[in-house]
Design a protein around this motif. Structure first.
Motif, short mmCIF file in Angstrom:
data_model
loop_
_atom_site.label_atom_id
_atom_site.label_comp_id
_atom_site.label_asym_id
_atom_site.label_seq_id
_atom_site.Cartn_x
_atom_site.Cartn_y
_atom_site.Cartn_z
N ILE A 132 28.03 47.49 84.57
CA ILE A 132 29.16 47.75 83.63
C ILE A 132 29.42 46.53 83.15
O ILE A 132 29.94 46.10 81.53
N ASN A 135 27.15 44.17 80.55
CA ASN A 135 27.13 44.89 79.09
C ASN A 135 28.23 44.89 77.54
O ASN A 135 28.74 45.36 78.62
N SER A 136 28.20 45.09 77.00
CA SER A 136 29.21 44.91 75.88
C SER A 136 29.88 46.88 75.73
O SER A 136 28.88 47.83 76.06
N GLU A 137 30.59 47.30 75.41
CA GLU A 137 31.69 47.90 74.82
C GLU A 137 30.18 49.17 74.40
O GLU A 137 29.63 50.26 74.42
N LYS A 138 29.56 48.20 72.74
CA LYS A 138 28.15 48.59 72.43
C LYS A 138 27.25 49.17 72.82
O LYS A 138 26.64 50.52 73.02
N THR A 139 26.85 48.53 74.22
CA THR A 139 25.52 48.92 74.68
C THR A 139 25.85 50.40 75.82
O THR A 139 25.06 51.04 75.41
N LEU A 140 26.59 50.04 76.66
CA LEU A 140 27.51 51.17 77.06
C LEU A 140 27.51 51.84 76.45
O LEU A 140 27.38 53.49 76.72
N GLU A 141 28.00 52.42 74.91
CA GLU A 141 28.45 53.48 73.94
C GLU A 141 26.83 53.89 74.10
O GLU A 141 26.61 55.28 74.06
N THR A 146 29.21 55.46 81.56
CA THR A 146 30.27 55.23 82.17
C THR A 146 30.01 54.67 83.53
O THR A 146 28.89 54.82 83.72
N ARG A 147 30.83 54.10 85.00
CA ARG A 147 29.84 53.91 86.37
C ARG A 147 29.91 55.38 86.39
O ARG A 147 28.96 54.90 87.65
#
Length: 467
Positions: A132, A135-141, A146-147
């Motif tokens: 988490i 990586n950027s929020e965009k990556t995670l989205e 999510t964790r």
């Protein structure tokens, strides 16, 4: 802490083990589930996360190879095998098998009393935190990561590996020397080469070097971060068993090879060999025959002739060694047959022609002990994998696994990845292994952030350690 009871995945619905793999507990899913397992909806977020990892792993392992072979073409849209399906469709079909096996393994974990220890849970959680953070929020989205989703995916992959290890223990591990026997053979090969081909080869090598030097900063690469999950999954040491995901990559490489071979055969059937090549064949065969007679008469060590070949660097002439058995599919059957039943330090008394090359062969060892031991391990691993595959086949008879074509169809191939120039990641998940080149999360592993080429989007990959 036991992860799965005898009732299988139903217990995951409300067990509170991170993010549940399955939606449910009396609540309606927000969107149509891509997959259902025995009537229960599989969490789209976990499925999406695993899909993107598998996609990224493929691109990291094979992206450059396909780019070099096919140029700018999009491999996902290509029919690599000539069977009427794009590789994207083939990849997605294989992923469905990956998901089904993953879920089936969870369902049978209790059969082997498989649990995850508190230490393993902590290591998995630490790996997820690093993922988490890296990586950027965009990556995670983009990855639905999510964790809780990352933790659940790693837990399930770890459990699957443990289940497969237990099943693999049922395989016969007794392999005789005779069955695994490997001989060591040295050779000097003569590949007919025309002057035009020699010049072209030189230009190609020069161009490759220039391309390597001119790589721009615009090309994104994987930037690894060190994992602290070094104590995860303390299971009994076991040899590798191939994961379903690794089958996807292996089939991709095989498809590429088959396509190239088919193309080459088609060309050879429609084109007459040039007079220049015919002359080259006569020339190289004569060179090989002359060298063989010289070796027969000299009494010198074969290795001395190999050293001379390496130093002279004549186009199309190379020297090396290989090990193989009488029943192996590699090298060519002509080479295997010519060296059958020969004793140590024996020169094959005739020139061997195979795959349009001419070979001078020398048997160093009738039984190479190290190579034979390695072959034994390979045979055992193949038996274990067969046991695992057979067990999955048996288990799947009682499983109802369904795919929603519309929901699954929304996962498209709009990302492209570049492999790192060097990946200095720390080993993680001690005691377990991921099979083959498919190295994404069979268990908690080293965490990598990955940017897509051309700045389109980002994603990430979890790499399992290999011991």
């Amino acid at each position: 802490m036991e992860k799965l009871g005898k009732k299988g995945l139903a217990l995951l619905l409300c067990a509170g083990l991170g993010a549940s793999m399955l939606t449910g507990c009396g609540k309606k899913a927000e969107a149509a589930a891509m997959f259902t397992y025995n009537g229960e909806a599989v969490d789209n977020n976990v499925a999406t996360f695993l899909f993107r990892l598998q996609e990224a792993s493929f691109d990291t392992s094979y992206g450059n190879m396909f780019a070099q072979y096919y140029g700018s073409a999009n491999v996902w849209d290509m029919d690599l095998t000539g069977q009427g399906s794009t590789y994207g469709e083939t990849f997605k079909d294989e992923f469905k098998k990956t998901m089904e096996k993953l879920l089936v393994a969870q369902d049978h974990a209790a059969d082997y009393k498989i649990t995850l220890s508190d230490a393993e849970e902590k290591s998995i959680a630490d790996a997820a935190d690093k993922f988490i953070a890296a990586n950027s929020e965009k990556t995670l989205e983009d990855m639905s990561a999510t964790r809780d989703v990352v933790i659940k995916a790693l837990e399930m992959k770890t459990i699957q590996k443990k289940v497969e290890d237990e099943v693999g223990k049922t395989a016969d591990t007794e392999v005789s020397d005779e069955e695994a026997a490997q001989r060591k053979v040295s050779y000097i090969s003569y590949t007919p080469t025309t002057e035009t081909e020699s010049e072209s080869e030189g230009l190609s090598e020069a161009g490759t070097e220039a391309d390597a030097q001119n790589t721009t900063e615009a090309d994104s690469t994987v930037t690894p971060t060190a994992s602290e999950a070094e104590t995860a999954v303390e299971t009994e040491k076991s040899e590798k068993t191939k994961s379903a995901a690794s089958e996807t990559e292996a089939k991709a490489a095989e498809a590429s090879t088959e396509a190239a071979t088919t193309e080459a055969l088609a060309e050879s059937e429609t084109e007459t060999e040039s007079p220049e090549m015919q002359a080259a064949r006569r020339k190289y065969k004569a060179m090989a025959e002359e060298e063989l007679e010289k070796i027969k008469d000299s009494g010198r060590e074969f290795s001395e002739y190999m050293d001379e070949v390496s130093k002279e660097k004549v186009a199309g002439v190379t020297a090396s060694s290989m090990t193989f058995g009488k029943n192996d599919s590699y090298p060519a059957s002509e080479i295997i047959k010519a060296t059958n039943d020969l004793e140590d330090n024996t020169l094959v008394d005739h020139l061997v022609e195979a795959n349009n090359n001419y070979y001078i062969l020398y048997v160093n060892e009738k039984l190479d002990k190290d190579a034979t031991e390695s072959k034994k391990k390979q045979i055992i691993e193949e038996r274990k994998q067969t046991a695992v595959d057979d067990q999955y086949t048996e288990w799947e008879k009682d499983v109802k696994f369904e795919t929603d074509s519309d929901a699954f169809g929304k996962l498209t191939f709009d990302r492209a990845y570049t492999a790192p120039a060097s990946a200095d990641t720390e080993a993680a998940a001690a005691g377990t292994e991921s099979a083959g080149t498919e190295s994404y999360g069979t268990e908690a592993g080293a965490v990598q952030g990955t940017e897509a080429e051309n700045g389109q989007t980002e994603t990430a990959a979890v790499e399992a350690a290999e011991n």
